[in-house]
Scaffold this motif. Sequence first.
Motif, mmCIF file in Angstrom:
data_model
loop_
_atom_site.group_PDB
_atom_site.id
_atom_site.type_symbol
_atom_site.label_atom_id
_atom_site.label_comp_id
_atom_site.label_asym_id
_atom_site.label_seq_id
_atom_site.Cartn_x
_atom_site.Cartn_y
_atom_site.Cartn_z
ATOM 1 N N PHE A 1 0.827 -1.081 0.042
ATOM 2 C CA PHE A 1 0.069 -0.052 0.003
ATOM 3 C C PHE A 1 0.981 1.287 0.083
ATOM 4 C CE2 PHE A 1 -1.809 3.581 2.315
ATOM 5 C CZ PHE A 1 -3.450 3.367 2.166
ATOM 6 N N MET A 2 1.747 1.349 0.900
ATOM 7 C CA MET A 2 2.636 2.392 1.058
ATOM 8 C C MET A 2 3.884 2.585 -0.073
ATOM 9 S SD MET A 2 1.723 3.948 3.926
ATOM 10 C CE MET A 2 1.207 3.946 5.616
ATOM 11 N N TYR B 1 11.499 2.811 -3.298
ATOM 12 C CA TYR B 1 10.504 3.681 -3.851
ATOM 13 C C TYR B 1 10.436 5.179 -3.289
ATOM 14 C CZ TYR B 1 8.561 -0.974 -5.006
ATOM 15 O OH TYR B 1 8.261 -2.133 -5.710
ATOM 16 N N GLY B 2 10.893 5.389 -2.073
ATOM 17 C CA GLY B 2 10.885 7.049 -1.911
ATOM 18 C C GLY B 2 11.954 7.629 -2.604
ATOM 19 N N VAL C 1 7.177 10.582 2.074
ATOM 20 C CA VAL C 1 6.957 10.241 3.648
ATOM 21 C C VAL C 1 6.262 9.116 3.908
ATOM 22 C CG1 VAL C 1 5.706 10.939 5.802
ATOM 23 C CG2 VAL C 1 7.040 12.568 4.164
ATOM 24 N N LEU C 2 5.246 8.627 3.049
ATOM 25 C CA LEU C 2 4.503 7.371 3.174
ATOM 26 C C LEU C 2 5.343 6.223 2.746
ATOM 27 C CD1 LEU C 2 1.010 8.735 1.924
ATOM 28 C CD2 LEU C 2 1.546 8.101 4.115
ATOM 29 N N ALA D 1 8.293 1.199 4.544
ATOM 30 C CA ALA D 1 9.551 0.260 4.715
ATOM 31 C C ALA D 1 9.797 0.105 5.963
ATOM 32 C CB ALA D 1 10.702 1.132 4.072
ATOM 33 N N ILE D 2 8.949 0.573 6.973
ATOM 34 C CA ILE D 2 9.442 0.181 8.213
ATOM 35 C C ILE D 2 8.401 -0.695 8.564
ATOM 36 C CG2 ILE D 2 9.081 1.025 10.799
ATOM 37 C CD1 ILE D 2 9.760 3.790 9.978
ATOM 38 N N ILE D 3 7.238 -1.278 8.163
ATOM 39 C CA ILE D 3 6.468 -2.255 8.399
ATOM 40 C C ILE D 3 6.984 -3.728 8.413
ATOM 41 C CG2 ILE D 3 4.135 -3.168 7.755
ATOM 42 C CD1 ILE D 3 3.112 -0.655 6.701
ATOM 43 N N PRO D 4 7.983 -4.097 7.601
ATOM 44 C CA PRO D 4 8.363 -5.481 7.649
ATOM 45 C C PRO D 4 9.056 -5.845 8.919
ATOM 46 C CG PRO D 4 8.811 -4.590 5.469
ATOM 47 C CD PRO D 4 8.059 -3.521 6.470
#
Length: 519
Positions: A50-51, A111-112, A209-210, A215-218
């Motif tokens: 999603f992000m 992605y960012g 930012v999103l 990238a932190i979720i894993p």
Amino acid sequence: MADISDKANMAGSDNGSGSVPPEYTARPGGLRGIYSHPRTQVALLGLVCFMCPGLFNALSGIGGGGQLDQTTAANANVALYSAFAVIAFFSGSINNLIGPRLTLQIGSLGYGLYIGGFLAINIHPGTKGAKDFAIAAGAILGVCAGLLWTAQGSIMLAYPTEADKAHYIAVFWAIFNLGAVVGAAVAFGQNFHTTAGSVSNSTYIAFIVLTVLGAIIPLFMKDPRKMIRTDGTPVVLSRNPSWKTEIFSLYVALKTDPMIILLFPMFFASNWFYAWQFNDFNGSLFNIRTRSLNSMLYWTAQIVGSLIMAFILDRPNVRRRTRAFLGWGLVFVMVFIVHGWGYHYQKQYTRASVKAIDDIDPNLRMDLSDKEYVGRVCVIPYLLHLHLIVHFSWLYIFCGLLDSMWQTSVYWMMGAMSNDPAKLAYLTGFYKSIQSAGAVGSWRADAVLLPFMNIFASTWALCVAGLLFALPMLYLRVKEHTDLQDEALARMDDHGHVVPVDAIHQPHVTEKEKEAEEA
């Protein structure tokens, strides 16, 4: 590698059938049970996408990466998918060596940077350095995306039972595409009061930012080695001890299941159509706010399309082979609906006609509030123009439906071939590698300014060919259940030898369990 006695659990059928009875483990209860539920973990996987790729898709769906000049975006995509095609072919080996969670973590980091490349173009318009940075960021993202999508496919297809695979694909696809819907809605809202050709700096910054948050979720996902399916069978990850064994496993996957080759044309076509849909249709005809709205409709349709396919492909009380042909037939019909419809519009404009409008004033591109139909000689009444806008939007909606139906079907077909996370990583790697090779071709064709009609015709032809090649695979390979004899990698020992099914240790089965099995 996982202990060979554990490999029986990879059969993972919905009723426990298979040549070797699987071992069952009680699932935890309470909040821990909710967190560790396969559906929750697939939802978290969807949130990562999603992000990250979801927002990438929102930007791509607008056309030109949100820029008026689409050439840089096309060249960035050529670099992206070229790197993607190479790394994805071997990313299954990387995934099996370092584990899917770490592979997912690394893959989410590019992605960012990619979105930052287009922000640089906005800040330094027309400079060669900014354009080169965007293209280089595309290549880096290609490496990251190859890792992310291989880990994603391995997790998404290994966690559910056979009876729920399309359902889990739909859950993931809905959450993932919701990111593109939200991203397009943000772009639409922030650019609603402008008819310029590029999105604003604030839109790019919000997206960056999103993607960093995604990238932190894993880090918060459960270790796949500790996952238990809803039927109590553990998800056993095969971890090969060396690159040599891992690369040999890649060869074994192809040799022992060559039917996957029949899906390669379908893989190749699965991203080819994006160049025409995003750049040559949406990006060429509309101004930025209308492109943003169309993109939001496109990705919303993706959610609906995946749910439709889940309803068909996981239909209870219908044989799996029957569901396979029903799904194939629906996608085949959709290909002709969308492209027959698209051909009606593609005949009405060319690169030259679009350039003629832009040379006069880019703001003359089609807008939601226009009283004229751009590209026509005469002035068309306002209500008639809105009627035409609706027609264009509906075509883009059907493009989104077709895309999600196509991708969901491909994932389901691979899931019907195996339940082994290691093999699914290879199959997903093949899928993403060949898919990206196709994307390179279409984006390069767009970058060198081939006629719109040529790109459109190639899109239609490749979609039909991909489905026709897949049909024999469905007939010859899809069975009601995937048994252990179908899982050559699951029976391979640390030395690369495939162990016969009858030589694998069978878990202890009580007389009572045998009676229940026979009943």
